[in-house]
Design a protein around this motif. Sequence first.
Motif, PDB file in Angstrom:
ATOM      1  N   UNK A   1       7.990   6.082   7.224  1.00 56.04           N
ATOM      2  CA  UNK A   1       7.779   5.733   5.818  1.00 56.04           C
ATOM      3  C   UNK A   1       8.951   6.145   4.930  1.00 56.04           C
ATOM      4  N   UNK A   2       9.100   5.435   3.802  1.00 56.28           N
ATOM      5  CA  UNK A   2      10.078   5.848   2.797  1.00 56.28           C
ATOM      6  C   UNK A   2       9.405   6.862   1.867  1.00 56.28           C
TER       7      UNK A   2
ATOM      8  N   UNK B   1      -6.906   6.231  -2.090  1.00 56.62           N
ATOM      9  CA  UNK B   1      -5.833   5.239  -1.965  1.00 56.62           C
ATOM     10  C   UNK B   1      -4.512   5.636  -2.593  1.00 56.62           C
ATOM     11  N   UNK B   2      -4.458   6.794  -3.313  1.00 58.70           N
ATOM     12  CA  UNK B   2      -3.190   7.168  -3.967  1.00 58.70           C
ATOM     13  C   UNK B   2      -2.141   7.637  -2.966  1.00 58.70           C
ATOM     14  N   UNK B   3      -2.623   8.013  -1.746  1.00 54.80           N
ATOM     15  CA  UNK B   3      -1.729   8.562  -0.734  1.00 54.80           C
ATOM     16  C   UNK B   3      -1.911   7.770   0.563  1.00 54.80           C
ATOM     17  N   UNK B   4      -0.800   7.511   1.281  1.00 51.69           N
ATOM     18  CA  UNK B   4      -0.911   6.756   2.547  1.00 51.69           C
ATOM     19  C   UNK B   4      -1.060   7.725   3.721  1.00 51.69           C
TER      20      UNK B   4
ATOM     21  N   UNK C   1       1.782   7.737  -3.701  1.00 51.58           N
ATOM     22  CA  UNK C   1       2.528   8.896  -4.234  1.00 51.58           C
ATOM     23  C   UNK C   1       3.406   9.507  -3.148  1.00 51.58           C
ATOM     24  N   UNK C   2       2.844   9.550  -1.929  1.00 55.55           N
ATOM     25  CA  UNK C   2       3.568  10.051  -0.759  1.00 55.55           C
ATOM     26  C   UNK C   2       2.793   9.638   0.483  1.00 55.55           C
ATOM     27  N   UNK C   3       3.376   9.902   1.665  1.00 55.72           N
ATOM     28  CA  UNK C   3       2.702   9.542   2.926  1.00 55.72           C
ATOM     29  C   UNK C   3       2.388  10.800   3.729  1.00 55.72           C
ATOM     30  N   UNK C   4       1.146  10.878   4.215  1.00 54.00           N
ATOM     31  CA  UNK C   4       0.780  11.950   5.151  1.00 54.00           C
ATOM     32  C   UNK C   4       1.114  11.441   6.548  1.00 54.00           C
ATOM     33  N   UNK C   5       1.915  12.204   7.291  1.00 57.12           N
ATOM     34  CA  UNK C   5       2.292  11.787   8.648  1.00 57.12           C
ATOM     35  C   UNK C   5       1.483  12.594   9.656  1.00 57.12           C
TER      36      UNK C   5
END
Length: 210
Positions: free
Chosen positions: A34-35, A23-26, A4-8
Amino acid sequence: MEPLFTILGRGRAGRALAEAWGGRVALAPHEADPGGLVLLAVPDHAIPCQAARFQGRCVHLSGSLHLQDVPSAHPLTSFRGRAEDWGGTPLALTGSVPEPIREAFVAVGFLPFELPVDQKALYHACAVLTSGHAASLWLGAARLLAEAGLELPGRGLLPLAEATLANVAREGARGRTGPFVRGDEATIQRDAEALPEAWRRVFLELGRLG
Ligand SMILES: NC(=O)c1ccc[n+]([C@@H]2O[C@H](COP(=O)([O-])OP(=O)(O)OC[C@H]3O[C@@H](n4cnc5c(N)ncnc54)[C@H](OP(=O)(O)O)[C@@H]3O)[C@@H](O)[C@H]2O)c1
């Protein structure tokens, strides 16, 4: 499946939220590129630089900092790097936080509310008073006792801190006890004189603020 989105940033906040969202979020290190949507979980001082890399598609987690055109979502909690029960925990939103990020917070119990830009610093100062400063008082008192060689049995100061918080949660200002509430001036002076200078000032000033 696309996240859904990436946590940086894999610090205390990033790891806790990633574990809760599964696993829904990276989750990625801060050097990643990330894009898609990005949730910046980096120290406040690093947010301006990181936000510039993901212009128009990022949200940060700071409760105090405001950057023009960068929305923020501040969870009013103290993370320890693991998922927890966040039911009923406020989430301060400033600017247009994209729905996938807002919904992900709501799905794990956070309660969103709109925080105006001009109230962010006051809101965050009050959060620091309640959290970091409360911990400093409690840890400092425990250290003073230990330095004096006074060892409390069982759970030490913790039951007192817990009972005080529970009373205040139930009764508001009426739940507060102690010599300042009772107006016991002689006790206040005797106790203050037993403290080192820096703690004496904190003791007297905090007591009179209540
Ligand atoms: N901790 C809390 O309880 C809490 C509560 C509410 C809001 N927040 C907010 O959440 C954000 C992150 O706080 P945190 O407590 O998770 O911080 P943290 O534990 O210090 O971790 C931040 C992560 O950012 C990366 N990082 C470190 N130095 C960096 C730099 N110079 N530039 C860019 N990235 C760097 C590292 O991840 P990598 O090694 O993966 O790159 C580090 O683990 C802050 O904006 C904070 O205000 C925190």
